[in-house]
Write an enzyme that holds these catalytic residues in place. Structure first.
Site, mmCIF file in Angstrom:
data_model
loop_
_atom_site.group_PDB
_atom_site.id
_atom_site.type_symbol
_atom_site.label_atom_id
_atom_site.label_comp_id
_atom_site.label_asym_id
_atom_site.label_seq_id
_atom_site.Cartn_x
_atom_site.Cartn_y
_atom_site.Cartn_z
ATOM 1 N N LYS A 1 -6.028 -8.652 0.603
ATOM 2 C CA LYS A 1 -4.684 -9.071 0.211
ATOM 3 C C LYS A 1 -4.176 -8.270 -0.983
ATOM 4 O O LYS A 1 -2.964 -7.988 -1.087
ATOM 5 C CB LYS A 1 -4.662 -10.577 -0.086
ATOM 6 C CG LYS A 1 -4.814 -11.449 1.151
ATOM 7 C CD LYS A 1 -3.712 -11.208 2.170
ATOM 8 C CE LYS A 1 -3.775 -12.188 3.330
ATOM 9 N NZ LYS A 1 -2.705 -11.961 4.331
ATOM 10 N N GLY B 1 0.616 -13.118 14.428
ATOM 11 C CA GLY B 1 0.052 -14.422 14.088
ATOM 12 C C GLY B 1 1.098 -15.507 14.141
ATOM 13 O O GLY B 1 1.074 -16.453 13.356
ATOM 14 N N TYR C 1 -11.417 -11.461 1.359
ATOM 15 C CA TYR C 1 -10.023 -11.846 1.539
ATOM 16 C C TYR C 1 -9.178 -11.297 0.391
ATOM 17 O O TYR C 1 -8.113 -10.698 0.612
ATOM 18 C CB TYR C 1 -9.942 -13.370 1.592
ATOM 19 C CG TYR C 1 -8.551 -13.946 1.727
ATOM 20 C CD1 TYR C 1 -7.872 -13.898 2.941
ATOM 21 C CD2 TYR C 1 -7.938 -14.580 0.653
ATOM 22 C CE1 TYR C 1 -6.609 -14.460 3.081
ATOM 23 C CE2 TYR C 1 -6.675 -15.145 0.783
ATOM 24 C CZ TYR C 1 -6.016 -15.078 1.996
ATOM 25 O OH TYR C 1 -4.774 -15.628 2.131
ATOM 26 N N SER D 1 -1.133 -13.377 -0.459
ATOM 27 C CA SER D 1 -1.714 -14.582 -1.052
ATOM 28 C C SER D 1 -1.758 -14.432 -2.561
ATOM 29 O O SER D 1 -2.013 -13.331 -3.072
ATOM 30 C CB SER D 1 -3.135 -14.799 -0.519
ATOM 31 O OG SER D 1 -3.806 -15.805 -1.253
#
Length: 262
Positions: free
Chosen positions: A164, A5, A160, A147
């Site tokens: 994480k 990424g 998400y 995160s």
């Protein structure tokens, strides 16, 4: 050094910071145009010494077009990095999916997409990179970008958060497993950060206008969003010998403190 990424946002900032330190960098991404543009930029930047090539020959940067959610493509990124530069000393798992979903409206397809990008990709990228390090009996470093939402997060981030939180556990597990190989693996849980992806997310999911950054900054203790360049410098520190022996740490890089209340 391999950055998944790495063609935009935080990943690109990490690649820039690493090249300034003299590293050779492989960045991955699904879109060719920004990847090739970033590589051209990195080749021109060098390390401040006037060099635009690495000290031991060859270019400083390579783009590998890949969707790391696909295991074969993730492994192919490592193969390409080794073919280009002979080895991988450092890995940063920066690719991430942040699309919204609550416990009640998340579909199996959305959940699987989050797992594929946020958890499965880091797992198999680490597997391939660590295998290269172990085969060479060489030390190395890995940083997984997590995160602060991994501590619980917002209701609309259910898939998400699940992935994480899993990445936090995976980071510690892998660090413990390979500490005697002198492979240091750490995680960085970042808070609200000003990236191109966050701008798109705010506009797409939250109807944000052009002034969303100013409004967000006004709501935060330090008066601003986290900046990719600041995080990138910290990631490079964790990857470097300057961070000493630290491994298995998952650090909260944020201006709010998890678990506290006003």
């Amino acid at each position: 050094m391999l950055v998944s990424g790495g063609t935009s946002g935080l990943g690109a900032a990490i690649a820039r910071a690493a090249v300034r330190e003299g590293a050779r960098v492989v960045v991955t991404g699904r879109r060719r145009e920004p990847g090739e543009a970033l590589v051209a930029e990195l080749e021109a930047v060098g390390d401040g010494s006037g060099q635009t090539e690495s000290r031991d020959g060859g270019g400083r940067a390579l783009f590998v077009q890949a969707d790391v959610a696909e295991v074969a493509q993730a492994r192919g990124c490592v193969t390409a990095a080794v073919a280009a530069f002979g080895r991988v000393d450092c890995l940063v798992n920066a690719a991430g999916l942040t699309s919204r979903g609550t416990l009640l409206d998340t579909t199996p397809e959305l959940f699987d997409a989050h797992v594929a990008v946020n958890l499965k990709a880091p797992f198999f990228l680490m597997q391939a990179v660590v295998a290269d390090m172990v085969a060479r009996k060489a030390p190395g470093t890995i940083v997984n970008i997590g995160s602060t939402s991994a501590h619980g997060g917002q209701p609309y981030l259910a898939p998400y958060v699940a992935t994480k939180a899993g990445l936090m556990g995976l980071t510690r597990n892998a660090a413990h497993a390979h500490r005697w190989d002198r492979i240091r693996i750490n995680g960085l849980n970042i808070g609200w950060t000003d990236t191109e992806g966050e701008d798109e997310t705010q506009r797409r999911f939250h109807g944000a206008g052009d002034d969303w950054r100013e409004k967000a900054g006004a709501s935060l203790p330090m008066g601003k969003l986290g900046q990719p360049e600041e995080i990138a410098d910290f990631v490079v520190f964790l990857l470097s010998d300057r961070s000493g022996v630290v491994t298995g740490s998952v650090i909260d890089w944020d201006q709010n403190v998890p678990g506290t209340f006003d």
